[in-house]
Design an enzyme around this catalytic site. Structure first.
Site, mmCIF file in Angstrom:
data_model
loop_
_atom_site.group_PDB
_atom_site.id
_atom_site.type_symbol
_atom_site.label_atom_id
_atom_site.label_comp_id
_atom_site.label_asym_id
_atom_site.label_seq_id
_atom_site.Cartn_x
_atom_site.Cartn_y
_atom_site.Cartn_z
ATOM 1 N N SER A 92 -45.467 -5.525 39.908
ATOM 2 C CA SER A 92 -45.714 -5.090 41.174
ATOM 3 C C SER A 92 -44.872 -5.522 41.979
ATOM 4 O O SER A 92 -44.248 -4.840 43.186
ATOM 5 C CB SER A 92 -47.159 -5.494 41.767
ATOM 6 O OG SER A 92 -48.237 -4.864 40.656
ATOM 7 N N LYS A 150 -50.505 -15.051 48.480
ATOM 8 C CA LYS A 150 -49.420 -14.566 48.084
ATOM 9 C C LYS A 150 -48.728 -13.430 48.942
ATOM 10 O O LYS A 150 -48.195 -12.487 48.594
ATOM 11 C CB LYS A 150 -49.988 -13.913 46.818
ATOM 12 C CG LYS A 150 -50.031 -14.608 45.556
ATOM 13 C CD LYS A 150 -50.296 -13.710 44.496
ATOM 14 C CE LYS A 150 -49.583 -13.989 43.103
ATOM 15 N NZ LYS A 150 -49.724 -13.061 42.010
ATOM 16 N N ARG A 152 -46.205 -8.518 28.896
ATOM 17 C CA ARG A 152 -44.873 -7.794 28.799
ATOM 18 C C ARG A 152 -43.891 -8.455 28.119
ATOM 19 O O ARG A 152 -43.929 -8.510 26.925
ATOM 20 C CB ARG A 152 -44.487 -7.822 30.373
ATOM 21 C CG ARG A 152 -45.267 -6.591 30.932
ATOM 22 C CD ARG A 152 -45.036 -6.591 32.596
ATOM 23 N NE ARG A 152 -45.832 -7.878 33.034
ATOM 24 C CZ ARG A 152 -45.755 -8.053 34.470
ATOM 25 N NH1 ARG A 152 -45.709 -7.191 35.148
ATOM 26 N NH2 ARG A 152 -46.485 -9.448 34.775
ATOM 27 N N HIS A 212 -50.365 -1.123 34.752
ATOM 28 C CA HIS A 212 -51.915 -1.475 34.679
ATOM 29 C C HIS A 212 -52.565 -0.409 34.121
ATOM 30 O O HIS A 212 -53.533 -0.874 33.178
ATOM 31 C CB HIS A 212 -52.284 -2.050 36.135
ATOM 32 C CG HIS A 212 -51.468 -3.026 36.903
ATOM 33 N ND1 HIS A 212 -50.851 -2.928 38.109
ATOM 34 C CD2 HIS A 212 -51.296 -4.444 36.621
ATOM 35 C CE1 HIS A 212 -50.595 -4.150 38.465
ATOM 36 N NE2 HIS A 212 -50.793 -5.077 37.388
HETATM 37 P P1 ADP Z 1 -48.059 -8.229 38.511
HETATM 38 O O1 ADP Z 1 -47.457 -9.159 37.651
HETATM 39 O O2 ADP Z 1 -47.524 -6.833 38.008
HETATM 40 O O3 ADP Z 1 -47.894 -8.610 39.685
HETATM 41 P P2 ADP Z 1 -50.945 -8.663 37.969
HETATM 42 O O4 ADP Z 1 -50.870 -9.885 38.864
HETATM 43 O O5 ADP Z 1 -51.552 -7.739 38.927
HETATM 44 O O6 ADP Z 1 -49.492 -7.871 37.878
HETATM 45 O O7 ADP Z 1 -51.397 -8.619 36.566
HETATM 46 C C1 ADP Z 1 -52.479 -8.500 36.118
HETATM 47 C C2 ADP Z 1 -52.176 -8.475 34.697
HETATM 48 O O8 ADP Z 1 -51.668 -7.293 34.124
HETATM 49 C C3 ADP Z 1 -51.433 -9.467 34.017
HETATM 50 O O9 ADP Z 1 -52.196 -9.717 32.831
HETATM 51 C C4 ADP Z 1 -50.196 -8.935 33.942
HETATM 52 O O10 ADP Z 1 -49.341 -9.612 32.560
HETATM 53 C C5 ADP Z 1 -50.412 -7.574 33.358
HETATM 54 N N1 ADP Z 1 -49.467 -6.610 33.792
HETATM 55 C C6 ADP Z 1 -48.896 -6.320 34.818
HETATM 56 N N2 ADP Z 1 -47.986 -5.344 34.789
HETATM 57 C C7 ADP Z 1 -48.116 -4.860 33.227
HETATM 58 C C8 ADP Z 1 -47.082 -3.904 32.769
HETATM 59 N N3 ADP Z 1 -46.228 -3.080 33.213
HETATM 60 N N4 ADP Z 1 -47.494 -3.790 31.425
HETATM 61 C C9 ADP Z 1 -48.726 -4.654 30.767
HETATM 62 N N5 ADP Z 1 -49.218 -5.391 31.424
HETATM 63 C C10 ADP Z 1 -49.040 -5.670 32.747
#
Ligand code: ADP
Length: 161
Positions: A128, A41, A91, A17
């Site tokens: 996460s 969630k 990703r 992030h």
């Molecule tokens: P996660 O999928 O890790 O639970 P979130 O729901 O908090 O994460 O994701 C928020 C945004 O950050 C989404 O667009 C997700 O694709 C992106 N994201 C999460 N982890 C990464 C990463 N390691 N590299 C790039 N983008 C990421």
């Protein structure tokens, strides 16, 4: 001032992030990191803890603001903030399909709001969910999450027994 909303669960914020936010700051003057308050969630960290962890990482950078978002329509939230860009990280191939659907639906709902994607690089393998799984099994997460987050994860897992 070009601003973007970066929304997610951030349960907890990872180096993946952070990399997206840092790259986003090359393109945008201001980024609002919006923590989704979706109790369905069953998150590990409370909304307050998740916001705190984001604020800790950007304490020195006024361009990044942490906020919470109650899980209504993201485009409505963006409009309420006067922001017309939604920032997302991409990703693997798996992300692409759902992100394309979401971005297209959001464009249908609000043609005045645009979704901008930034490709993951070093942290493409980090989510996460996986972080929590590894932390629960006692794995070393150095370099994958910020040090302060690592500490909180260890404490949280220890308290859970
Ligand atoms: P996660 O999928 O890790 O639970 P979130 O729901 O908090 O994460 O994701 C928020 C945004 O950050 C989404 O667009 C997700 O694709 C992106 N994201 C999460 N982890 C990464 C990463 N390691 N590299 C790039 N983008 C990421």
């Amino acid at each position: 001032m070009a601003a973007a909303i970066y929304a997610g669960s951030f349960d907890p914020i990872t180096n993946g992030h952070l990399a997206i936010i840092r790259s986003g700051l090359i393109a945008f003057d201001r980024i609002i990191v919006a923590v989704l308050t979706n109790p369905a969630k069953s998150p590990l960290f409370t909304v307050e803890e998740r916001i705190e962890m984001i604020e800790d990482e950007f304490a020195e950078d006024p361009r990044v603001e942490a906020d919470c978002f109650d899980g209504g329509l993201l485009v409505e939230y963006a409009r309420s903030k006067g922001v017309s860009v939604v920032l997302r990280g991409l990703r693997a191939v798996g992300d692409f399909d759902s992100e394309l659907q979401m971005a297209t639906m959001n464009r249908n709902l609000a043609p005045d709001v645009v979704t901008v994607f930034i490709m993951a690089n070093d942290y493409f393998f980090v989510s996460s969910t996986l972080i929590k799984e590894v932390a629960g099994l006692g794995g070393d997460l150095t370099g994958v999450v910020p040090e302060r987050v690592h500490h909180r994860l260890t404490t949280k897992m220890a308290n859970r027994g």
